[in-house]
Design a protein around this motif. Structure first.
Motif, PDB file in Angstrom:
ATOM      1  N   ILE A  93       5.849 -12.859  15.505  1.00  0.00           N
ATOM      2  CA  ILE A  93       6.318 -11.906  14.391  1.00  0.00           C
ATOM      3  C   ILE A  93       7.514 -12.165  13.699  1.00  0.00           C
ATOM      4  O   ILE A  93       8.881 -12.137  14.111  1.00  0.00           O
ATOM      5  N   GLU A  94       7.303 -13.095  12.489  1.00  0.00           N
ATOM      6  CA  GLU A  94       8.520 -14.049  11.885  1.00  0.00           C
ATOM      7  C   GLU A  94       9.229 -13.042  10.900  1.00  0.00           C
ATOM      8  O   GLU A  94      10.388 -13.001  10.564  1.00  0.00           O
ATOM      9  N   PHE A  95       8.695 -12.037  10.102  1.00  0.00           N
ATOM     10  CA  PHE A  95       9.119 -11.633   8.939  1.00  0.00           C
ATOM     11  C   PHE A  95       8.794 -10.020   9.073  1.00  0.00           C
ATOM     12  O   PHE A  95       8.031  -9.543   9.893  1.00  0.00           O
ATOM     13  N   THR A  96       9.726  -9.269   8.287  1.00  0.00           N
ATOM     14  CA  THR A  96       9.539  -7.581   8.373  1.00  0.00           C
ATOM     15  C   THR A  96       8.651  -7.276   7.204  1.00  0.00           C
ATOM     16  O   THR A  96       8.515  -5.955   7.217  1.00  0.00           O
ATOM     17  N   GLU A 130       5.245  -5.976   5.869  1.00  0.00           N
ATOM     18  CA  GLU A 130       4.001  -5.489   6.412  1.00  0.00           C
ATOM     19  C   GLU A 130       2.811  -5.955   5.613  1.00  0.00           C
ATOM     20  O   GLU A 130       2.538  -6.525   4.764  1.00  0.00           O
ATOM     21  N   ARG A 131       1.819  -5.431   6.655  1.00  0.00           N
ATOM     22  CA  ARG A 131       0.475  -6.118   6.308  1.00  0.00           C
ATOM     23  C   ARG A 131      -0.014  -5.387   4.862  1.00  0.00           C
ATOM     24  O   ARG A 131       0.146  -4.180   4.596  1.00  0.00           O
ATOM     25  N   GLY A 132      -0.567  -6.198   3.996  1.00  0.00           N
ATOM     26  CA  GLY A 132      -0.867  -6.100   2.599  1.00  0.00           C
ATOM     27  C   GLY A 132       0.351  -6.057   1.725  1.00  0.00           C
ATOM     28  O   GLY A 132       0.228  -5.818   0.441  1.00  0.00           O
ATOM     29  N   PRO A 178       0.690  -1.293  -0.030  1.00  0.00           N
ATOM     30  CA  PRO A 178      -0.044   0.042  -0.083  1.00  0.00           C
ATOM     31  C   PRO A 178       0.763   1.542   0.126  1.00  0.00           C
ATOM     32  O   PRO A 178       0.495   2.262  -0.419  1.00  0.00           O
ATOM     33  N   ALA A 179       1.934   1.198   0.431  1.00  0.00           N
ATOM     34  CA  ALA A 179       3.054   2.373   0.452  1.00  0.00           C
ATOM     35  C   ALA A 179       3.802   2.515  -0.561  1.00  0.00           C
ATOM     36  O   ALA A 179       4.769   3.368  -0.631  1.00  0.00           O
TER      37      ALA A 179
END
Length: 339
Positions: free
Chosen positions: A212-215, A217-219, A191-192
């Motif tokens: 929280i396994e990965f960096t 982001e949502r989406g 989204p960003a």
């Protein structure tokens, strides 16, 4: 039965928009070889599946330029048999053909493979409550704060590097280990906008938030993988030790690529799998080799340097020596390959 909506967008932007509309329960899906498995175990319970396999060009493989670029939807079997990958970067090809089974390699996508979740037996059989399963086996990845049954429990397959008091689950992939050794980058859209990060930075240490396994982001969605060209590619290997020869996860593995002049190692790239909570770059081992004439004793010294600071548990201490010798063997295999 939980209802699930299904969308098959035709572009990356449409996929991101569909994810935003679907909300927190949305999941992207490509090959589905990991997600479907986790859905059957009630670990993943998506309310919306966004199938990205119809996005044009997302499966492209380009090995003709200054870098190697693999679209996120390229199949493992197609990448591993690409002539340039197979002949000039055996570490990448071997990491793929030593993973899973042929049927899975024909389905699994190289981008989604980077987000494969742990194979810890307690994670998979896990904690009761909303996720189902047995309350006898707490797992901080499934229910944060519930505890970790693997610590002090059945830990033969667990990590000895990068562990925390909250989790010692092994990062399961082979392909990410080879990419970390080759300084690959992952391209991400969301989204960003778009961004590119080293594959190594995609993974988090468990710390006190192992869920929280990965960096990512949502989406956000992985759209490509880029590997720099290097002469170390030809002198490379992915060496994997496991309980059985095929369709098994690593007890210890090593991705090694060497730059050499005659028998002197000018530079080394080494990453470890099967022994750490994320794909593990072995900088200490690389430093032992740099500028030295290669001998078997030197290779073993580098292997042991890779495991400095290891924290074995009750039943996985054998991984330290096994891992060191796996690294040493991989160094010698890579060195024997002729550019």
């Amino acid at each position: 039965m939980q209802p699930i909506s299904y969308t098959r967008p035709r572009s990356i932007d449409d996929a991101i928009a569909a994810h935003a509309r679907a909300g927190n329960g949305a999941r992207y899906i490509a090959g589905g070889t990991n997600l479907y498995d986790l859905m059957k175990l009630n670990i993943e319970r998506p309310s919306a599946l966004i199938d990205v396999t119809a996005i044009d060009g997302l499966d492209a493989i380009d090995t003709a330029g200054e870098t190697l670029r693999f679209g996120a939807n390229a199949r493992m079997s197609d990448v591993m048999t690409d002539p340039v990958v197979e002949n000039e970067y055996p570490v990448l090809s071997e990491a793929l053909w030593k993973a899973a089974s042929q049927q899975l390699r024909n389905m699994a996508a190289v981008g989604a493979n980077l987000l494969q979740r742990t194979r810890c037996m307690y994670f998979r059989n896990g904690y009761g409550g909303a996720s189902g399963g047995s309350a006898e086996y707490p797992c901080n990845k499934r229910v944060p704060g519930s505890g970790c049954a693997a610590i002090g429990g059945l830990d033969r397959g667990q990590a000895v590097l990068g562990v925390s008091e909250a989790c010692n689950a092994v990062s399961p992939g082979d392909w990410p280990v080879a990419l970390v050794a080759m300084d690959a980058r992952v391209e991400i859209a969301g989204p960003a906008g778009r961004r590119s990060i080293p594959v190594a930075d995609l993974y988090r240490l468990p710390g006190d938030t192992p869920h929280i396994e990965f960096t990512i982001e949502r989406g956000e969605i992985i759209v490509g993988i880029v590997v720099p060209r290097t002469r170390a590619g030809m002198r490379s290997t992915y060496h994997k030790i496991r309980d059985r020869e095929s369709f098994a996860f690593a007890l210890a593995s090593a991705a090694v690529a060497l730059e050499m002049t005659d028998n002197r190692i000018d530079a080394a790239r080494i990453a470890l799998g099967g022994v750490a909570t994320r794909p593990w770059r072995a900088g200490g081992a690389e430093a032992v080799l740099a500028g030295q004439e290669l001998t078997e004793d030197l290779a073993l010294a580098a292997g042991r340097a890779a495991f400095e600071g290891a924290t074995p548990g009750r039943s996985n201490g054998f991984k330290v020596e096994l891992g060191a010798r796996t690294v040493a063997d991989a160094i010698m295999i890579a060195a024997r390959r002729t550019p």
